[in-house]
Design a protein around this motif. Structure first.
Motif: not given
Length: 718
Positions: A376-381, A385-386
């Motif tokens: 999810i963090c990757v999709r949010q840029g 954190n990812s």
């Protein structure tokens, strides 16, 4: 051993050693016989400085004290030169120059250093080429016609693995559809040779960064280790620091000590970050799979075989050559509760906020939740954190590994039918993407080998489809050539991938082995005609008019594999000379070679369940395509796969039972959750949603009543 002692024991540098090896016409065995006549053997390893510790550059030990050299150091070896070894040599040369400068010696001329580097790479290329020539030819009849039988003797394969095509002998490849139990595979010595050089240090990206940036001070490295893996507030860090004082043996100076009940365990390939919550025990327990469980697993793979045959294979073959393990939850009650909340927030009622709350407050080391939130963090840029969440998930498995476990393709096998085993595969897959984005290509290549070693025959996540890319970028050309010659990549049709074949062609070309490259390219052409033609026309932009015969249309699996290779092909085939070589050779193949369409021996009416195929597509290829996150590759997957099968991001296309007996063998998330807790959680969620609807309706009613009251004075005025 200090650098000064190594220089006293082996006065020959790397260039002199390579000159000695390349100047002899015999094999490495001849070099070994000549060395035995010397008064004292000298180390001829490809990089004598790789035995040094980082602190040995300024060592002040007595020169008269000479430590004995191990026999394995004195014995001549033919090693695969990787980029990390070259960086080790450069690092040692830089330290030597600094030390000479301190002693008042003249500094070396930069022009001379460049000439030395050019000479080094020239000699290295010559040595690698000679080493490749020393191997048997790819089409040698003795290359694959023998195997290691169950008694340890070498006997001829009764199935006649060689067949003649165009007057030359080539390897006959079987089909996994007809042999789901890998009964044809008996090459255990060759399999072990692919992973014999395993070392946990190669899985730590910090070691590669030290080689790339050798001027980093120990203080800088400590500062890097103290950086948090995720964004946390200073108040939270203070609370974690208080907990760290209460939990004994947590972290330590090297960031690798961790308590595990009453014992202290050393982490193998991860480091503890300052924002990780200290705990007394780990999350998982590693158990060895019994022979009875292996029999049940093989029954699921081979539903048409007799039970006595399967039991005999387990006792005489699989349990003899491999050790199988599985990860189990240490706290079964807590694990079921965490999985239930995760299943509810991911599958039944997707809720990102609830999922983040699970790993931030309730279950900080819940692996499926960590990997899902990382995505999810990757999709949010938010890549920082990812990456930290993926490292934390990998730490959970590192913490429970038993001492002495090695990822060597033999001692540590993880059957893919177990849920937490699949989470370890997924964590490694995500971590390969993380370290490659950081520029640690050598570490990513080693992790690819590790991923394949966990189940080299099944290869559940399709490491064969992408590991050649990382190996080629890391310049492990000899290893790639060994792969393309190994039965592990040739025994079955699905094992010889398009990427491996073309990358091995490029490796031969880099080592100036033109004949071998041409020969292998013709084999790739016969195995993947439509893929080679597409590369020739769309990537190389060549004229296809000279082709005088029709290319068969590609099936779905070939289309997926071709798009996956074309996506990353430009990184490897970047030299203009390499592209010209490939274009000219393919043009010659189109003009001179005929194409015999391979016979399709697949029965369309056959309803026998195959655990390795979905809709006649290799399931590991589909998993790799989904996990690659490449839009062009994922677009080639048929729509039926997305609609009719479980393509969860936390468990892509999990194994499915095909009868009642196998339902107890295959672990799925539905079989591990707490059904009663799930019902209670759903009822609470429904109650909350109903209450929210009532609040919304009440608010809407009040709003309408207020509007009516405001309209009444206006009506009276009118």
């Amino acid at each position: 051993m200090s650098s000064r002692q190594l220089r006293r024991l082996g006065k020959d540098d790397l260039e002199t050693t390579l000159l000695k090896l390349t100047s002899k016409s015999g094999s490495p065995a001849v070099v070994e016989e000549d060395e035995e006549h010397n008064e004292r053997a000298k180390p001829v390893s490809s990089n004598p400085f790789m035995f040094m510790n980082d602190e040995d550059g300024e060592d002040e030990e007595d020169e008269d004290e000479v430590e004995p050299v191990p026999a394995e150091v004195l014995a001549p070896k033919v090693e695969i030169e990787t980029k990390s070894q070259k960086l080790n040599a450069k690092k040692a040369n830089k330290k030597k120059n600094k030390k000479n400068k301190k002693q008042g010696k003249k500094e070396a001329d930069p022009a001379n250093e460049d000439e030395d580097d050019e000479e080094f790479y020239r000699l290295l290329n010559q040595f690698q080429k000679k080493n490749v020539k020393a191997y048997k030819s790819l089409d040698s009849e003795d290359e694959y016609d023998e195997y290691d039988d169950d008694d340890g003797f070498t006997t001829a394969d009764e199935d006649a693995n060689q067949e003649k095509e165009d007057g030359s002998s080539v390897w006959k490849r079987y089909d996994l559809r007809n042999d789901p139990g890998f009964s044809k595979f008996k090459h255990f010595k060759q399999l072990a040779a692919m992973f014999e050089s395993f070392d946990f240090k190669q899985l730590i990206p910090d070691n590669e960064f030290k080689q790339l940036f050798d001027d980093l001070s120990p203080e800088s490295l400590q500062d890097i280790d103290s950086v948090t893996s995720t964004h946390v507030s200073p108040e939270v860090l203070k609370q974690i620091d208080r907990l760290r004082r209460l939990v004994k043996n947590w972290s330590g100076k090297d960031k690798r000590s961790v308590p595990n009940g009453g014992s202290v365990r050393k982490l193998q390939f991860t480091k503890i970050r300052d924002d990780w919550l200290p705990t007394v025990r780990g999350e998982f327990l590693m158990k060895k799979v019994s022979n009875e469980q292996l029999v049940s697993w093989l029954k699921w793979q081979r539903p048409l075989d007799w039970d006595t045959v399967i039991k005999d294979d387990v006792e005489r073959k699989w349990s003899k050559h491999f050790d199988y393990y599985k990860f189990d939850a240490l706290d079964d009650t807590g694990s079921k509760k965490a999985l239930t909340e995760f299943y509810l927030s991911t599958v039944l009622h997707p809720d990102h906020e609830a999922l983040i709350s699970i790993i931030s407050s309730q279950f900080p080391y819940h692996v499926p939740g960590l990997l899902q939130v990382a995505l999810i963090c990757v999709r949010q840029g938010d890549k920082s954190n990812s990456n930290g969440l993926v490292e934390r998930a990998l730490f959970v498995f590192d913490r429970c590994l038993k001492n002495g476990i090695l990822f060597n393709g033999k001692d540590f096998q993880l059957p893919y039918i177990y849920f937490y085993n699949r989470q370890f595969y997924l964590a490694i897959m995500r971590y390969i993407q993380v370290v490659s984005q950081r520029g640690a290509i050598s570490t990513a290549a080693q992790w690819c080998k590790t991923l394949l070693s966990l189940s080299p025959l099944e290869d559940p996540l399709g490491a064969r489809y992408f590991m050649d890319h990382y190996l080629a970028v890391n310049e492990e050309y000899q290893y790639i050539i060994q792969m393309v010659k190994n039965p592990l990549f040739n025994l079955y049709k699905q094992w010889f991938t398009l990427g491996l074949g073309l990358t091995a062609v490029y490796s031969y070309w880099k080592l100036s082995c033109i004949e071998e490259a041409q020969q292998l390219l013709r084999q790739v052409w016969k195995h993947y005609p439509s893929s080679v033609y597409k590369i020739y026309t769309e990537v190389l932009l060549a004229d296809p008019s000279q082709l005088k015969f029709k290319i068969p249309s590609a099936d779905v699996s070939t289309s997926i594999e071709t798009k996956a290779y074309i996506t990353r092909m430009g990184v490897v085939w970047k030299e203009t000379e390499a592209k010209k070589f490939l274009r000219d050779e393919l043009a010659s193949i189109f003009n001179t070679c005929s194409l015999n369409t391979p016979s399709n021996d697949i029965d369309e009416d056959d309803t026998t369940p195959s655990p390795f195929f979905i809709e006649n597509i290799p399931i590991n290829l589909l998993r790799f395509a989904v996990l690659s996150q490449e839009s062009s590759v994922m677009a080639a997957i048929p729509e039926k796969i997305w609609s009719d099968y479980s393509v969860f991001e936390f468990d892509v296309l999990p194994p499915k039972p095909h009868d009642r007996e196998s339902e107890d063998v295959i672990e799925t998330i539905e079989s591990l959750i707490d059904s009663k807790h799930l019902e209670v959680s759903q009822m609470e969620r429904f109650a909350d949603e109903e209450l929210l609807q009532q609040i919304n309706q009440l608010s809407l009613r009040e709003y309408l009543e207020q509007e009516q009251r405001l309209q009444q004075p206006n009506d009276e005025i009118e």
